[in-house]
Scaffold this active site. Structure first.
Site, PDB file in Angstrom:
ATOM      1  N   GLN A   1      54.804  48.825  54.398  1.00 26.63           N
ATOM      2  CA  GLN A   1      55.483  49.450  55.535  1.00 26.63           C
ATOM      3  C   GLN A   1      55.067  48.857  56.874  1.00 26.63           C
ATOM      4  O   GLN A   1      55.812  48.964  57.851  1.00 26.63           O
ATOM      5  CB  GLN A   1      55.227  50.967  55.548  1.00 26.63           C
ATOM      6  CG  GLN A   1      55.867  51.711  54.396  1.00 26.63           C
ATOM      7  CD  GLN A   1      57.394  51.638  54.407  1.00 26.63           C
ATOM      8  OE1 GLN A   1      58.031  51.386  55.425  1.00 26.63           O
ATOM      9  NE2 GLN A   1      57.976  51.850  53.244  1.00 26.63           N
TER      10      GLN A   1
ATOM     11  N   LYS B   1      61.733  44.802  52.441  1.00 21.90           N
ATOM     12  CA  LYS B   1      61.571  45.787  53.507  1.00 21.90           C
ATOM     13  C   LYS B   1      61.488  45.115  54.872  1.00 21.90           C
ATOM     14  O   LYS B   1      61.275  45.770  55.894  1.00 21.90           O
ATOM     15  CB  LYS B   1      60.311  46.625  53.272  1.00 21.90           C
ATOM     16  CG  LYS B   1      60.404  47.526  52.042  1.00 21.90           C
ATOM     17  CD  LYS B   1      59.172  48.390  51.917  1.00 21.90           C
ATOM     18  CE  LYS B   1      59.003  48.994  50.540  1.00 21.90           C
ATOM     19  NZ  LYS B   1      59.900  50.126  50.285  1.00 21.90           N
TER      20      LYS B   1
ATOM     21  N   HIS C   1      51.367  55.500  48.517  1.00 23.10           N
ATOM     22  CA  HIS C   1      52.568  55.365  47.689  1.00 23.10           C
ATOM     23  C   HIS C   1      52.101  55.212  46.240  1.00 23.10           C
ATOM     24  O   HIS C   1      51.024  54.666  45.992  1.00 23.10           O
ATOM     25  CB  HIS C   1      53.303  54.100  48.151  1.00 23.10           C
ATOM     26  CG  HIS C   1      54.626  53.841  47.509  1.00 23.10           C
ATOM     27  ND1 HIS C   1      54.747  53.325  46.240  1.00 23.10           N
ATOM     28  CD2 HIS C   1      55.879  54.013  47.979  1.00 23.10           C
ATOM     29  CE1 HIS C   1      56.042  53.186  45.963  1.00 23.10           C
ATOM     30  NE2 HIS C   1      56.749  53.592  46.997  1.00 23.10           N
TER      31      HIS C   1
ATOM     32  N   CYS D   1      57.942  58.666  46.332  1.00 21.32           N
ATOM     33  CA  CYS D   1      56.883  58.057  45.526  1.00 21.32           C
ATOM     34  C   CYS D   1      55.500  58.419  46.067  1.00 21.32           C
ATOM     35  O   CYS D   1      54.599  57.573  46.105  1.00 21.32           O
ATOM     36  CB  CYS D   1      57.025  56.537  45.442  1.00 21.32           C
ATOM     37  SG  CYS D   1      58.565  56.025  44.704  1.00 21.32           S
TER      38      CYS D   1
ATOM     39  N   ASP E   1      47.729  47.957  51.529  1.00 25.65           N
ATOM     40  CA  ASP E   1      49.143  48.010  51.182  1.00 25.65           C
ATOM     41  C   ASP E   1      49.932  47.886  52.481  1.00 25.65           C
ATOM     42  O   ASP E   1      50.017  48.819  53.271  1.00 25.65           O
ATOM     43  CB  ASP E   1      49.438  49.338  50.472  1.00 25.65           C
ATOM     44  CG  ASP E   1      50.937  49.541  50.203  1.00 25.65           C
ATOM     45  OD1 ASP E   1      51.748  48.725  50.690  1.00 25.65           O
ATOM     46  OD2 ASP E   1      51.278  50.521  49.515  1.00 25.65           O
TER      47      ASP E   1
HETATM   48  C1  LIG Z   1      53.732  52.077  51.338  1.00 28.74           C
HETATM   49  C2  LIG Z   1      54.465  51.455  50.209  1.00 28.74           C
HETATM   50  N1  LIG Z   1      53.770  50.808  49.264  1.00 28.74           N
HETATM   51  C3  LIG Z   1      54.378  50.198  48.225  1.00 28.74           C
HETATM   52  C4  LIG Z   1      55.739  50.219  48.082  1.00 28.74           C
HETATM   53  C5  LIG Z   1      56.361  49.562  46.892  1.00 28.74           C
HETATM   54  O1  LIG Z   1      57.120  48.485  47.264  1.00 28.74           O
HETATM   55  P1  LIG Z   1      58.046  47.735  46.216  1.00 28.74           P
HETATM   56  O2  LIG Z   1      58.902  48.787  45.588  1.00 28.74           O
HETATM   57  O3  LIG Z   1      58.818  46.777  47.036  1.00 28.74           O
HETATM   58  O4  LIG Z   1      57.152  47.080  45.231  1.00 28.74           O
HETATM   59  C6  LIG Z   1      56.509  50.874  49.045  1.00 28.74           C
HETATM   60  C7  LIG Z   1      57.979  50.906  48.951  1.00 28.74           C
HETATM   61  O5  LIG Z   1      58.640  51.812  48.564  1.00 28.74           O
HETATM   62  C8  LIG Z   1      55.855  51.516  50.124  1.00 28.74           C
HETATM   63  O6  LIG Z   1      56.546  52.179  51.040  1.00 28.74           O
END
Ligand SMILES: Cc1ncc(COP(=O)(O)O)c(C=O)c1O
Lengths: 158, 425
Positions: free
Chosen positions: B219, B242, B139, B382, B216
């Site tokens: 998910q 999430k 992401h 993203c 990370d």
């Molecule tokens: C794999 C992953 N990493 C990071 C993020 C970023 O999360 P947040 O927008 O809550 O900071 C997301 C969410 O969209 C994600 O799916």
């Protein structure tokens, strides 16, 4: 959802989407401009040949959603054979219309009214805008006589 | 596609509790509504999940009864608020595998957590010629900070490739993770492909060359049991929103010795021990990294989300989602013109399912489904570099959670069938 689906996907839009006009490549172009909408991934390539001050031919190749394809197809259909000044005015009018202003489109451009439907779908407005702002950028460069147009990049917040 | 629904043991056979979806749905007030003429079917859980009544009530209750700033006041409300806030920290520490509470730093989200590491640990530990290893399925939150850091430090960004079927390609991993590797930053579960990555094995490889490992978990944490100690992650990041919790709360887990050695991030109140005009000393963990007034009410309410998940049981949740993912993959693959991305084996993936139609753009898919009350996400999610590798400008993504059942999937499948007719295909 704030609008009805058939408001956006009017028959005329779907018709243009399924059989986009202006696909045929053209030999020479005095206007060449690319448009890109990173948020959607829509990409379009626009070429226009101008004869004196009249648009002789248009080539537009849009890879994107139904709205961006239909909008660019309508553009191709509308501007061919028209004086450049009129084309510029029309593109400005369409841009204003898509941004929510009340505009009176010229009589022979009724089809474009169908694009209004996207105004109820805020995230889709830029899909309809892409072709028109790309055209305006191309014309601007052409008038300045400075060669290459910059690629239009619609921002996520545009 | 081969189905793995029939030959896998069900939740009951494994001795897990079957999840009663109807009862769960009733806990989420937002799900009980119509969008136009259609019952809402919420399948955009990878973007953000809905909140159960207990979480919503916790926010209300906090502002009604306990609101005050924390760590400051010598009065009842402040002490109470502080205790509640710190209780969530302890709870989070146990939820992710029994770490020390001081190793849990509250941030604004996963993005905030990763940036904290990039701007503190990264700033101090990455220098010219060092290598940072990421994967092609990251992401932007676990990509952009490292792209920028590598540029700034003249470090090298290396990538673990993705195979056409959506797995990390580990064939050449020993040339990717090398003696020069200082950091391995990979996602536990892909938000686009659903792939669950072998983070334990990767961490072992990275540690063998002395690299630091950041996972990370945005998910993964909502959907499966997490044990950061078993993974041996040095940093693990997640987002409360999430996993049934409020927006604006994230977690950075870091090993104490790493966090202790790192400079602070937000400089200001709350993160200091002593301030003089010529000298400042930092507070101990975790306060050193929580400068300023944090998102107190939402952190407090996150505790209720964790409780809710634990009551269902993370093993049960994982089992339910594996079953439903297998069902969804089966149903979607029967639709003509649809191409599904990511692994086909539900044992190796979560319930974020990306797909494309041979003729219809993902945004048109999403708008059409919306007109049937079905919420999915369309776009690049993203993950623009991954999209490029997949050869797509965008995908449509349906993503499942504990309140989704086969009827929700059936509604999706039915609508996708109608969609092709609508667009004249
Ligand atoms: C794999 C992953 N990493 C990071 C993020 C970023 O999360 P947040 O927008 O809550 O900071 C997301 C969410 O969209 C994600 O799916």
């Amino acid at each position: 959802m704030s609008g009805s689906l058939d408001d956006m996907y009017r028959d005329i839009i779907l018709d243009h989407y399924k059989a986009p006009r202006g696909k045929k490549p053209i030999e020479e172009a005095n206007i060449a401009s690319d448009g890109h909408n990173p948020a959607c991934g829509d990409e379009l390539e626009l070429k226009v040949s101008v004869d004196g001050s009249t648009v002789r031919d248009v080539h537009i190749n849009c890879k994107g959603c139904a709205i961006s394809v239909a909008s660019s197809s309508m553009l191709a259909e509308q501007i061919k054979g028209k004086p450049l000044e009129e084309v510029k005015g029309l593109a400005e009018q369409v841009r204003k219309m898509l941004k929510g202003e009340n505009v009176q489109l010229p009589e022979d451009t009724d089809d474009l009214d169908a694009l209004k439907g996207v105004r109820n779908f805020p995230v889709r407005i830029k899909c309809a805008l892409l072709a028109w702002v790309t055209l305006l950028e191309g014309i601007k460069t052409f008038e300045k006589g400075t060669g290459e147009s910059k690629t239009i990049n619609l921002e996520e917040t545009d | 596609m081969e189905s793995d629904i029939e030959n896998r043991p069900t939740a009951q056979a494994k001795g897990l509790l079957p999840i009663d979806i109807e009862r769960i749905k009733a806990d989420f007030p937002i799900l009980d509504q119509k969008i136009g003429d259609h019952q809402l079917v919420y399948l955009d859980n990878a973007a953000s999940t809905q909140k159960p009544r207990v979480v919503i009530n916790a926010i209300l209750e906090f502002y009604r009864k306990y609101n005050a700033n924390i760590h400051r006041g010598l009065h009842y409300l402040s002490e109470k608020a502080t205790a509640m806030y710190e209780h969530t920290r302890e709870h989070t520490a146990s939820f992710i595998g029994g770490v020390q509470p001081k190793e849990v730093i509250f941030t604004g989200g996963t993005t905030g957590a990763i940036n904290l590491v990039a701007y503190t640990w990264g700033e101090e530990n990455i220098s010219e010629g060092d290598e940072i290893v990421i994967s092609e399925m990251e992401h932007h939150a676990n990509l952009v900070p490292w792209v920028i850091l590598a540029k700034k430090k003249n470090a090298v960004l290396k990538r673990i490739p993705v195979t056409p079927d959506g797995y990390l390609d580990l064939t050449n991993i020993d040339t990717i993770i090398t003696q020069k590797t200082k950091l391995l930053a990979v996602t536990h579960m892909s938000n686009v492909l659903g792939t669950i990555n072998p983070v334990e094995a990767l961490a072992k490889k990275a540690h063998a060359v002395g690299a630091v490992v950041l996972i990370d978990g945005a998910q993964a944490a909502p959907h499966m049991p997490i044990d950061v100690k078993a993974i041996d992650a040095d940093f693990y990041c997640l987002s409360a929103h999430k996993m049934l919790g409020p927006t604006g709360v994230g977690v950075l887990y870091g090993k104490a010795e790493l966090l202790d050695a790192m400079p602070p991030f937000n400089l200001g109140g709350e993160m200091i021990r002593e301030v003089r005009f010529d000298k400042v000393t930092w507070a101990d963990l975790p306060n050193k990294f929580e400068g300023g007034t944090p998102n107190i009410a939402d952190v407090v309410a996150f505790d209720s989300a964790l409780h809710y998940l634990e009551e269902l049981g993370m093993d049960n949740i994982r089992q339910h989602e594996m079953d439903l993912t297998a069902y969804t993959l089966d149903q979607l693959s029967a639709i003509p013109g649809l191409e599904i991305q990511g692994p086909r084996n539900s044992n190796q993936r979560g319930g974020a399912i990306s797909f494309t139609d041979s003729d219809i753009h993902p945004h048109d898919i999403s708008t059409f489904l919306d007109s049937k009350g079905i919420a999915i996400r369309a776009g690049h999610h993203c993950a623009q570099p991954l999209m490029k590798i997949m050869g797509k400008v965008a995908t449509a993504r349906a993503s499942l959670y504990i309140y989704n059942n086969e009827q929700d999937v059936d509604a999706l499948v039915k609508a996708l069938g109608e969609m092709r007719r609508y667009f004249g295909l």
